[in-house]
Design an enzyme around this catalytic site. Structure first.
Site, PDB file in Angstrom:
ATOM      1  N   HIS A   1      52.374  31.704 -51.816  1.00  0.00           N
ATOM      2  CA  HIS A   1      52.642  31.642 -50.376  1.00  0.00           C
ATOM      3  C   HIS A   1      51.777  32.719 -49.739  1.00  0.00           C
ATOM      4  O   HIS A   1      51.558  33.778 -50.344  1.00  0.00           O
ATOM      5  CB  HIS A   1      54.089  32.009 -50.028  1.00  0.00           C
ATOM      6  CG  HIS A   1      55.150  31.135 -50.608  1.00  0.00           C
ATOM      7  ND1 HIS A   1      55.666  31.310 -51.861  1.00  0.00           N
ATOM      8  CD2 HIS A   1      55.836  30.087 -50.071  1.00  0.00           C
ATOM      9  CE1 HIS A   1      56.611  30.413 -52.086  1.00  0.00           C
ATOM     10  NE2 HIS A   1      56.734  29.650 -51.027  1.00  0.00           N
TER      11      HIS A   1
ATOM     12  N   ASP B   1      53.243  36.140 -50.024  1.00  0.00           N
ATOM     13  CA  ASP B   1      53.326  36.748 -51.354  1.00  0.00           C
ATOM     14  C   ASP B   1      52.145  37.672 -51.578  1.00  0.00           C
ATOM     15  O   ASP B   1      52.286  38.733 -52.185  1.00  0.00           O
ATOM     16  CB  ASP B   1      53.236  35.701 -52.483  1.00  0.00           C
ATOM     17  CG  ASP B   1      54.286  34.626 -52.398  1.00  0.00           C
ATOM     18  OD1 ASP B   1      55.370  34.904 -51.882  1.00  0.00           O
ATOM     19  OD2 ASP B   1      54.007  33.495 -52.872  1.00  0.00           O
TER      20      ASP B   1
HETATM   21  C1  XUL Z   1      62.242  26.900 -53.019  1.00  0.00           C
HETATM   22  C2  XUL Z   1      60.980  26.472 -53.620  1.00  0.00           C
HETATM   23  C3  XUL Z   1      59.724  27.068 -53.072  1.00  0.00           C
HETATM   24  C4  XUL Z   1      58.575  26.137 -53.020  1.00  0.00           C
HETATM   25  C5  XUL Z   1      57.366  26.673 -52.305  1.00  0.00           C
HETATM   26  O1  XUL Z   1      63.353  26.282 -53.509  1.00  0.00           O
HETATM   27  O2  XUL Z   1      60.970  25.701 -54.555  1.00  0.00           O
HETATM   28  O3  XUL Z   1      59.434  28.206 -53.817  1.00  0.00           O
HETATM   29  O4  XUL Z   1      58.182  25.756 -54.299  1.00  0.00           O
HETATM   30  O5  XUL Z   1      57.638  27.081 -51.023  1.00  0.00           O
END
Ligand code: XUL
Ligand code: CO
Length: 439
Positions: free
Chosen positions: A100, A103
């Site tokens: 992300h 992150d």
């Molecule tokens: C949350 C989840 C996230 C996604 C990416 O449940 O799975 O980490 O994979 O935003």
């Protein structure tokens, strides 16, 4: 300096007889399975958020995991974390990572400062990708942690919040393209509602589609050659998410004219939260030609939340690899862990154990799925079971060339159809024989 001294160079493959906890028993990157190497079949990706940013915090207590890379100013932490991440992924011998935006770089006081910090970290990631050969599988924007997104990001009642989300998606797409990612994920944690008493559901779903269309247009402009993925989840943190499960999300794409650009990123633990099996959502997505990528963590059958545990369930791995082999692989996606060690797993060695176990589980799953498909026992049974649909009348029905009255006449002429066993118990035994290695 090394953040992971427990591994000197790389986790070795030592085979099934090895008792070394820091070695692979089944994952042998170069081993050929049906013409492709294990590494090509199993495009594992380490997720940045749980593995390097995870603190062990839960709703009842703050962080419990002390990481050497987690000290200093926010940008110092970002730099050290990036170094640690590439060291870990290299030592594990995994070829991909996922992130992300938040992150890898902290949010600044203004959008301009945030963008500058992100660009700085993307540049460093690019250099590390080059020196290690590790590639980006997919990128995404964190549109759920900041308090401004409490009532949704794209689905917020306030267009100013929508615009903040749009700004983030723009830069996360820039980062994904710059780092050569082949996927971009939308996971809608807060794109849903906690109560309909204050929610315009119809408009919120339209708002989300508007953001997705803008993302598609922008991605085209900046030369994104990959695929967008929706990652369905029924709930948590929202009481109800709009991307509930694969079937719902595929319907959504069709309703809003987005189907050409999107596929699913199916997560095991999300499927089970939707009261499906992982296999169910994989098969639903794949049979619509929309299985793009997988998040392979598992939940816990005894509790109803997203525990994001490392995958150890061989049945799930066999099912997943069967679906993947049947559809000819994952062109744009892969197998992202999206798994975290438990709050009490304090050591960096625990990070290796989790990933090694998951990789071995899926490697064994691949071997079993490949053997079963080659032998064709289960696929032949399905073929036989539906053989009637290859008859002239079966073809006529599927081709839309008959009618209720004609079928009534035909049914009458055929007489009462025989009762044919589905043989579920026998087939389950056969599956077990493959898993237990006696077939
Ligand atoms: C949350 C989840 C996230 C996604 C990416 O449940 O799975 O980490 O994979 O935003
Ligand atoms: Co996920």
């Amino acid at each position: 300096m090394s953040f992971f001294p427990e591994i000197k160079n790389r986790v070795p493959y030592e085979g099934p007889s090895s008792k070394n906890p820091l070695a692979f028993k089944f994952y042998d990157a170069k081993k050929k399975v049906g013409g492709k190497t294990m590494a090509q079949h199993l495009k594992f990706a380490v997720c940045y958020w749980h593995t390097f940013k995870g603190t062990g915090a839960d709703p009842f207590g703050g962080g419990s995991l002390q990481r050497e890379w987690n000290s200093g100013s926010p940008m110092e932490v970002a730099h050290k974390t990036m170094e640690a991440a590439f060291e870990f992924i290299s030592k594990l011998g995994v070829n991909y990572w996922c992130f992300h935006d938040r992150d890898i770089a902290p949010e600044g006081a203004t959008i301009a400062e945030t963008n500058k910090q992100l660009a700085e970290m993307v540049e460093i990631a690019g250099v590390l990708q080059k020196s290690t050969g590790i590639k980006l599988l997919w990128g995404t924007a964190n549109l759920f942690s900041h308090p401004r997104y409490t009532h949704g990001a794209a689905t917020n009642p306030d267009p100013c919040v929508f615009a903040q989300a749009a700004a983030q998606v723009r830069r996360a797409l820039d980062a994904t393209v710059e780092l050569g990612g082949t996927g971009y994920v939308f996971w809608g944690g807060r794109e849903g509602y906690t109560s309909l008493i204050n929610t315009n559901l119809k408009q919120e779903r339209e708002q989300l589609a508007a953001l997705m269309h803008m993302a598609v247009d922008y991605a085209k402009k900046i030369g994104f050659k990959g695929k967008f993925f929706i990652e369905p989840k029924p709930k948590e943190p929202s009481q109800h998410q709009y991307d509930f499960d694969a079937a719902t999300a595929i319907g959504y794409l069709n309703e809003f004219g987005l189907a050409d650009h999107f596929a699913m990123n199916v997560e095991a633990n999300h499927a089970t939260l939707a009261t499906h099996s992982f296999e169910h959502d994989l098969v639903v997505a794949s049979s619509a030609g929309k299985l793009g990528s997988l998040d392979i963590n598992r939940g816990d059958q005894t509790c109803g939340w997203d525990t994001d545990q490392f995958p150890t369930n061989i049945y799930d791995a066999v099912a997943a690899m069967t679906v993947i082999l049947k559809q000819g692989g994952l062109k744009y996606g892969g197998l992202n862990f999206d798994a975290k060690v438990r709050r009490g797993s304090f050591d960096t060695a625990d990070l290796f154990h989790g990933h090694i176990g998951g990789m071995d589980t899926f490697a064994k799953g691949l071997l079993i799925a490949d053997a079963m498909l080659r032998d064709g026992v289960l696929t032949e049974n399905i073929k036989t079971r539906y053989a009637g649909w290859k008859s002239p009348m079966g073809r006529k029905i599927l081709g839309g060339k008959t009618s209720l009255p004609e079928l009534e006449k035909w049914a009458d002429a055929q007489g009462e159809p025989p009762l044919i066993s589905g043989r579920q118990e026998l087939l389950e035994n056969i599956l077990n024989e493959y898993i237990l290695g006696i077939r």
